[in-house]
Design an enzyme around this catalytic site. Structure first.
Site, PDB file in Angstrom:
ATOM      1  CG  HIS A  28     -16.810   3.153 -14.928  1.00 12.71           C
ATOM      2  ND1 HIS A  28     -16.281   4.423 -14.962  1.00 12.71           N
ATOM      3  CD2 HIS A  28     -17.601   3.096 -13.826  1.00 12.71           C
ATOM      4  CE1 HIS A  28     -16.743   5.110 -13.921  1.00 12.71           C
ATOM      5  NE2 HIS A  28     -17.538   4.335 -13.227  1.00 12.71           N
TER       6      HIS A  28
ATOM      7  CG  HIS B  52     -19.953  11.299 -14.382  1.00 12.32           C
ATOM      8  ND1 HIS B  52     -21.247  11.751 -14.468  1.00 12.32           N
ATOM      9  CD2 HIS B  52     -20.061   9.965 -14.130  1.00 12.32           C
ATOM     10  CE1 HIS B  52     -22.093  10.749 -14.276  1.00 12.32           C
ATOM     11  NE2 HIS B  52     -21.398   9.661 -14.069  1.00 12.32           N
TER      12      HIS B  52
END
EC number: 6.3.5.3
Length: 753
Positions: A55, A104
């Site tokens: 990420h 998300h």
């Protein structure tokens, strides 16, 4: 247990460490030891583990993402490109616009409401950190099968989270998508976009420069929520369980407080107005680990932080947990000593907690202390910017040829006009093509009073200057079915559709942000999909002249061995000089002439028709012609500006008939449609050929409009007129608007209401 200090780490080289549980590979752990010349402390290990996650470090995608820079088109409008919190473009009249889309995904599967809410909160802070006032949000969403029990769990929570957080912030939600496909079962995609506006001189960057300048943490207190979030939730498949380091009684997903964020926004904007910061960074993924290392590595010196001064919600947190916490509504600012008092004064005015936690040094190290003991001593760039870079093996999957050979153009077609009519109704009532108003009505689309277009329009549009009516338009698109058939073409089709959507409203496309959602990078087939999609997007942006300003990569979107369809989501931002000249999608006046722009071919691979009628995915997606897309965009923009087009709607999922249905229902008027000579009525209605739009032209402008199209070489075919209370496809069938509306609007409430 005694504190693991830098000195203690040097004296105990063989002490066991939980590097594997924190998501690190053995060679990565050995590299950290080589960088430091010793084993890392527990706090250092925590920082490297979150900052070297997929990420944060893009370790599997970096080698491919470089193309966005190497192939970037020349564009005078680009003010800030890839590498900052968000990209910035020149909107004219001294205004700059910043925008970005992020994911998300995994948190929203585990805890739908908070996962989606904090996705909005995080992207808003990215925009705020650039110096801009956030003015709008959007939400491209993907869920599993619409009738699956788990979709009924996830979707309402996600929608409530987006609406709850965005509405409390007072930000209009102006667009996005909702797509259902069984491939997203267990892996919903919750992508969030924010747009912000500022003057050119107000742009701020994330850097810590100036020895002696203070590091101020402000916003919410730090708690135990989201610990290790980016290292596991965004970097592993759902075979993995709770993030390492997260206590079982602490939420793995961040918990948001939109009212605190609203105070933080206003406080930060006032701080900007008084020119009190030299650098700023929001605390999102990786929390303090990210903010301190990125600020220090982008600056001109080092940084010293006193971690025990961080305000806590939970006094039992260890130093490692404080560094890994992803508690929301927090920012980190670099402030000159003589401006600290005023900075703190403004924070107090807005009831925002602010604490000096350190200072910029003239060294080259990031040093973090806990009650006077040094627990971190690292070169900050090695944490923030010099993580692992993997050239993952990739290969075209063996099944790709068979998938493409399974041609959707050969599927059984309706044999009678009645069957054609039934399939149209089935299409417009299908979950993906049905009205999403049950969802979008939960979002405030018009708060602030500057929204001029919002869903279901082709793009969202907001006014950014109330005197001149300067505005920006944004659209997001991405078709995972197309990308599964051909990832290179699929990415370009996503770009082309988003570009077309912006142009259809009269705005001039300027730049893009992207959110690249894929399965595990350790699977060579998935990495091939990623490499092809990235190459396609970079080539497409070069052809259209729209640079990539930034974005996000989300990998490991799969459950077990089953990956989602490759889903590159592309956001295009455009500028319009006067929002009063915008083009809506509604067929609003009887007598308007309907023109089909572009060429219609027999292209049904990956189409909505093939999915809805046959539950089929195979063949090739529609061909991409980016020169044609550019020409179509120019015609749509010129026609809007010069008053030649009353309405426009791009043709994409569902083809011409879906677009006509949506525009008729939006305007409350029917249409009489004539199938052009030589074109099969079925292909005419259901083909998803790209580079097309349907426009409503005033009779008084028909000659001027057709002359413009002819002069520029764009096919323009008159296909009908706005008229009556039915959609009549002459010689085939008639559908009363009331019947169409009933089919179109009943599906989603029946599933989720």
């Amino acid at each position: 247990m005694s504190l693991d200090t830098v000195e203690h780490a040097a004296e105990t080289p063989d002490a066991p460490q939980p590097w594997s549980e924190l998501g690190l590979k053995q060679d990565e752990y050995e590299r950290i030891r080589a960088i430091l010349g010793r084993r890392p402390t527990g706090a250092e290990l925590a920082m490297y583990s979150v900052m070297w996650s997929e990420h944060c470090s893009y370790k599997s995608s970096k080698v491919h993402l470089r193309q966005f820079g190497e192939k970037a088109p020349a564009n005078d409008a680009l003010l800030v490109g890839i590498g900052e919190n968000a990209g910035v473009v020149d909107a004219g009249q001294g205004y700059a616009v910043t925008f970005k889309v992020e994911s998300h995904n995994h948190p929203s599967y585990i805890e739908p409401y908070q996962g989606a809410a904090t996705g909005i909160g995080g992207i808003v802070r990215d925009i705020l950190a650039m110096g801009a006032r956030p003015v709008a949000v959007m939400d491209p969403l993907r869920f599993g099968a619409a009738d699956h029990p788990d979709t009924k769990r996830v979707l309402p929570g996600v929608v409530s989270g987006i609406g709850g957080y965005g509405n409390c912030l007072g930000l209009p939600n102006i667009g996005g998508e909702v797509v259902f496909d069984s491939c997203y079962q267990g892996n919903p995609l919750v992508n969030a976009l924010c747009v912000g506006v500022m003057k050119h001189e107000d742009i701020h960057l994330a850097k810590a420069s100036g020895a002696g300048n203070k590091v101020i943490l402000y916003g919410a207190r730090t708690g135990g929520d989201g610990i290790g979030g980016v290292s596991v939730l965004a970097s592993e498949t759902f075979d993995a369980a709770t993030p390492a380091g997260a206590s079982a009684n602490r939420p793995a997903v961040q918990v948001g407080d939109p009212f605190q964020e609203k105070l933080l926004i206003e406080c930060t904007l006032e701080v900007f107005r008084e020119d009190l910061v030299t650098g700023i960074q929001d605390l999102g993924g990786a929390g303090l680990s990210c903010a301190t290392s990125e600020l220090a590595s982008a600056g001109s010196g080092g940084m010293r932080v006193e971690l025990d001064t961080v305000p806590l919600r939970d006094a039992t947190l260890s130093p490692e947990e404080i560094l890994m916490s992803e508690s929301q509504e927090r920012m980190c600012a670099i402030v000159e000593p003589d401006k600290v008092a005023r900075f703190l004064e403004i924070c107090e005015k807005w009831d925002v907690i602010a604490t000096v936690i350190g200072e910029v040094t003239d060294g080259e190290r990031l040093e973090i202390f806990w009650h006077g003991e040094r627990i971190v001593d690292v070169p900050p760039r090695t944490v923030a910017h010099e993580g692992p870079v993997y050239e993952r093996p990739y290969a075209r999957p063996e099944w790709q040829d068979a998938l493409q050979a399974d041609d959707a153009n050969k599927l059984a077609r309706p044999s009678t006009s009645q069957e054609l009519r039934e399939q149209v109704l089935k299409l417009v009532a299908s979950p993906n093509q049905a009205s999403k108003s049950w969802i979008t009505s939960q979002y405030d689309r018009f708060v602030q009073g500057n929204t001029v277009l919002a869903q279901p329009e082709d793009s969202g549009m907001v006014r950014i200057d109330e005197e001149t009516n300067l505005g920006v338009a944004v659209a997001t698109d991405g078709n995972g079915r197309y990308a599964k058939l051909d990832p290179y073409a699929g990415a370009q089709l996503a770009l082309a559709e988003s570009y077309r959507n912006v142009a259809a409203t009269g705005a001039r496309p300027l730049a893009i942000s992207n959110c690249l959602n894929f399965g595990s990078p350790e699977d060579p087939a998935v990495m091939w999909q990623f490499a092809e999609a990235t190459r396609g997007l970079a080539d497409g942006c070069l052809a259209l002249g729209t640079p990539v300003t930034g974005g996000n990569v989300s990998l490991y979107n799969q459950t077990g061995d089953t990956a989602i369809h490759p889903t590159p989501v592309v956001a295009v931002l455009g500028v319009i000089d006067d929002v009063n000249r915008r083009t809506p999608m509604a067929f609003a006046e009887e007598g308007q002439l309907l023109y089909l722009l572009g060429d219609t071919k027999e292209e049904l691979g990956g189409s909505a028709w093939s999915q809805v009628v046959h539950d089929h995915l195979g063949g090739l997606p529609p061909a991409v012609d980016l020169d044609r897309e550019k020409l179509l965009g120019e015609i749509l923009i010129s026609g809007s500006r010069d008053g030649m087009i009353d309405a426009a709607h791009d043709l994409s999922d569902g083809g011409l008939i879906q677009a006509v249905v949506e525009s008729c229902l939006r305007g409350g008027n029917g249409a009489r449609i004539v199938v052009p000579d030589g074109l099969d009525p079925f292909v005419f209605l259901f083909s998803e050929s790209a580079g097309r739009a349907v426009v409503a032209v005033p009779r008084s402008e028909e000659l001027r409009f057709t002359d413009m199209c002819g002069a520029r070489g764009l096919p323009a075919t008159r296909i009908g007129v706005v008229d009556g209370e039915s959609i009549d496809v002459q010689g085939q069938f008639s559908l009363p608007l009331a019947e169409v509306r009933g089919a179109h609007e009943a599906t989603i409430p029946a599933l989720f209401g």
